[in-house]
Motif scaffolding. Sequence first.
Motif, PDB file in Angstrom:
ATOM      1  N   GLY A 157       2.058 -46.780 -35.826  1.00 50.30           N
ATOM      2  CA  GLY A 157       1.411 -46.672 -37.128  1.00 50.30           C
ATOM      3  C   GLY A 157       0.898 -48.006 -37.617  1.00 50.30           C
ATOM      4  N   ILE A 158       1.692 -49.054 -37.419  1.00 57.49           N
ATOM      5  CA  ILE A 158       1.270 -50.395 -37.846  1.00 57.49           C
ATOM      6  C   ILE A 158       0.073 -50.856 -37.029  1.00 57.49           C
ATOM      7  CG2 ILE A 158       1.992 -52.814 -37.883  1.00 57.49           C
ATOM      8  CD1 ILE A 158       4.785 -51.785 -38.693  1.00 57.49           C
ATOM      9  N   LYS A 159       0.057 -50.517 -35.758  1.00 59.90           N
ATOM     10  CA  LYS A 159      -1.048 -50.924 -34.889  1.00 59.90           C
ATOM     11  C   LYS A 159      -2.380 -50.320 -35.342  1.00 59.90           C
ATOM     12  CE  LYS A 159      -1.798 -51.695 -30.011  1.00 59.90           C
ATOM     13  NZ  LYS A 159      -1.249 -51.512 -28.679  1.00 59.90           N
ATOM     14  N   GLU A 160      -2.334 -49.120 -35.925  1.00 64.48           N
ATOM     15  CA  GLU A 160      -3.547 -48.452 -36.403  1.00 64.48           C
ATOM     16  C   GLU A 160      -3.919 -48.849 -37.827  1.00 64.48           C
ATOM     17  OE1 GLU A 160      -3.835 -44.223 -35.740  1.00 64.48           O
ATOM     18  OE2 GLU A 160      -2.343 -44.354 -34.154  1.00 64.48           O
ATOM     19  N   ASN A 161      -3.104 -49.679 -38.452  1.00 65.93           N
ATOM     20  CA  ASN A 161      -3.278 -50.034 -39.853  1.00 65.93           C
ATOM     21  C   ASN A 161      -3.987 -51.374 -39.992  1.00 65.93           C
ATOM     22  OD1 ASN A 161      -2.126 -51.661 -42.261  1.00 65.93           O
ATOM     23  ND2 ASN A 161      -1.805 -49.533 -42.824  1.00 65.93           N
ATOM     24  N   ASN A 162      -4.885 -51.465 -40.984  1.00 61.05           N
ATOM     25  CA  ASN A 162      -5.591 -52.718 -41.228  1.00 61.05           C
ATOM     26  C   ASN A 162      -5.125 -53.427 -42.491  1.00 61.05           C
ATOM     27  OD1 ASN A 162      -7.269 -52.506 -38.976  1.00 61.05           O
ATOM     28  ND2 ASN A 162      -8.634 -51.125 -40.060  1.00 61.05           N
ATOM     29  N   SER A 163      -4.219 -52.809 -43.254  1.00 59.19           N
ATOM     30  CA  SER A 163      -3.845 -53.391 -44.535  1.00 59.19           C
ATOM     31  C   SER A 163      -2.561 -54.212 -44.496  1.00 59.19           C
ATOM     32  CB  SER A 163      -3.711 -52.292 -45.597  1.00 59.19           C
ATOM     33  OG  SER A 163      -2.624 -51.439 -45.295  1.00 59.19           O
ATOM     34  N   ILE A 164      -1.706 -54.029 -43.486  1.00 55.31           N
ATOM     35  CA  ILE A 164      -0.435 -54.748 -43.435  1.00 55.31           C
ATOM     36  C   ILE A 164      -0.695 -56.248 -43.261  1.00 55.31           C
ATOM     37  CG2 ILE A 164       1.669 -55.152 -42.080  1.00 55.31           C
ATOM     38  CD1 ILE A 164       1.954 -52.649 -43.631  1.00 55.31           C
ATOM     39  N   LYS A 165      -0.170 -57.019 -44.199  1.00 54.51           N
ATOM     40  CA  LYS A 165      -0.299 -58.478 -44.145  1.00 54.51           C
ATOM     41  C   LYS A 165       1.023 -59.137 -43.796  1.00 54.51           C
ATOM     42  CE  LYS A 165      -4.520 -58.217 -45.576  1.00 54.51           C
ATOM     43  NZ  LYS A 165      -5.470 -57.947 -44.560  1.00 54.51           N
ATOM     44  N   GLU A 166       2.131 -58.441 -44.102  1.00 51.25           N
ATOM     45  CA  GLU A 166       3.455 -59.008 -43.860  1.00 51.25           C
ATOM     46  C   GLU A 166       4.407 -57.911 -43.393  1.00 51.25           C
ATOM     47  OE1 GLU A 166       6.999 -60.932 -46.550  1.00 51.25           O
ATOM     48  OE2 GLU A 166       4.929 -61.358 -47.123  1.00 51.25           O
ATOM     49  N   LEU A 167       5.098 -58.176 -42.301  1.00 48.12           N
ATOM     50  CA  LEU A 167       6.074 -57.248 -41.755  1.00 48.12           C
ATOM     51  C   LEU A 167       7.360 -58.013 -41.479  1.00 48.12           C
ATOM     52  CD1 LEU A 167       6.914 -54.509 -40.464  1.00 48.12           C
ATOM     53  CD2 LEU A 167       5.947 -55.373 -38.320  1.00 48.12           C
ATOM     54  N   THR A 168       8.457 -57.539 -42.054  1.00 46.63           N
ATOM     55  CA  THR A 168       9.765 -58.147 -41.819  1.00 46.63           C
ATOM     56  C   THR A 168      10.676 -57.093 -41.217  1.00 46.63           C
ATOM     57  OG1 THR A 168       9.491 -59.630 -43.705  1.00 46.63           O
ATOM     58  CG2 THR A 168      11.730 -59.303 -42.894  1.00 46.63           C
ATOM     59  N   LEU A 169      11.267 -57.427 -40.074  1.00 47.51           N
ATOM     60  CA  LEU A 169      12.216 -56.551 -39.401  1.00 47.51           C
ATOM     61  C   LEU A 169      13.512 -57.341 -39.220  1.00 47.51           C
ATOM     62  CD1 LEU A 169       9.816 -55.206 -36.627  1.00 47.51           C
ATOM     63  CD2 LEU A 169      10.467 -54.032 -38.738  1.00 47.51           C
ATOM     64  N   ALA A 170      14.473 -57.121 -40.106  1.00 49.81           N
ATOM     65  CA  ALA A 170      15.730 -57.868 -40.066  1.00 49.81           C
ATOM     66  C   ALA A 170      16.886 -56.901 -39.838  1.00 49.81           C
ATOM     67  CB  ALA A 170      15.924 -58.619 -41.381  1.00 49.81           C
ATOM     68  N   ASN A 171      17.687 -57.186 -38.840  1.00 45.77           N
ATOM     69  CA  ASN A 171      18.870 -56.360 -38.548  1.00 45.77           C
ATOM     70  C   ASN A 171      18.505 -54.899 -38.337  1.00 45.77           C
ATOM     71  OD1 ASN A 171      20.589 -58.624 -38.979  1.00 45.77           O
ATOM     72  ND2 ASN A 171      20.375 -58.280 -41.175  1.00 45.77           N
ATOM     73  N   ILE A 172      17.582 -54.635 -37.429  1.00 43.02           N
ATOM     74  CA  ILE A 172      17.074 -53.266 -37.261  1.00 43.02           C
ATOM     75  C   ILE A 172      17.537 -52.568 -35.990  1.00 43.02           C
ATOM     76  CG2 ILE A 172      15.005 -53.678 -38.635  1.00 43.02           C
ATOM     77  CD1 ILE A 172      13.541 -53.758 -35.808  1.00 43.02           C
ATOM     78  N   PHE A 173      18.148 -53.295 -35.064  1.00 42.02           N
ATOM     79  CA  PHE A 173      18.435 -52.682 -33.772  1.00 42.02           C
ATOM     80  C   PHE A 173      19.757 -51.955 -33.758  1.00 42.02           C
ATOM     81  CE2 PHE A 173      15.373 -55.967 -32.541  1.00 42.02           C
ATOM     82  CZ  PHE A 173      14.440 -55.151 -31.939  1.00 42.02           C
ATOM     83  N   GLN A 174      19.711 -50.718 -33.268  1.00 39.34           N
ATOM     84  CA  GLN A 174      20.906 -49.898 -33.118  1.00 39.34           C
ATOM     85  C   GLN A 174      21.247 -49.726 -31.641  1.00 39.34           C
ATOM     86  OE1 GLN A 174      20.579 -46.008 -34.809  1.00 39.34           O
ATOM     87  NE2 GLN A 174      22.658 -45.448 -34.319  1.00 39.34           N
TER      88      GLN A 174
END
Length: 96
Positions: A65-82
């Motif tokens: 979804g992010i790859k198809e998006n043109n509006s995302i300017k900032e993405l934070t992925l903290a402590n996400i892995f299960q």
Amino acid sequence: MQIETLRNQIQSQRDKIVIHNFRGDCIELVQILRESLIHPSCPIKILYFNTTFLTNDCLRILMSGIKENNSIKELTLANIFQDSNINQGLEYINNM
């Protein structure tokens, strides 16, 4: 955050979505986000995940979804892995 809170944030056209300490069905969560992200008039500019464990399948859906998006300017992925095998998850991120 519950699914309904996420839906309300998206419907109110928020440009920043914060997902913190989510413990529900990550598939449903990322599918809702992906649907919003691929919409041409998506207002989301900042997407912040913290302590929300995403399986590799969830991460793959989110990244598509992010790859198809043109509006995302900032993405934070903290402590996400299960999953114990985080290499595939990191590969999805790397392919962005």
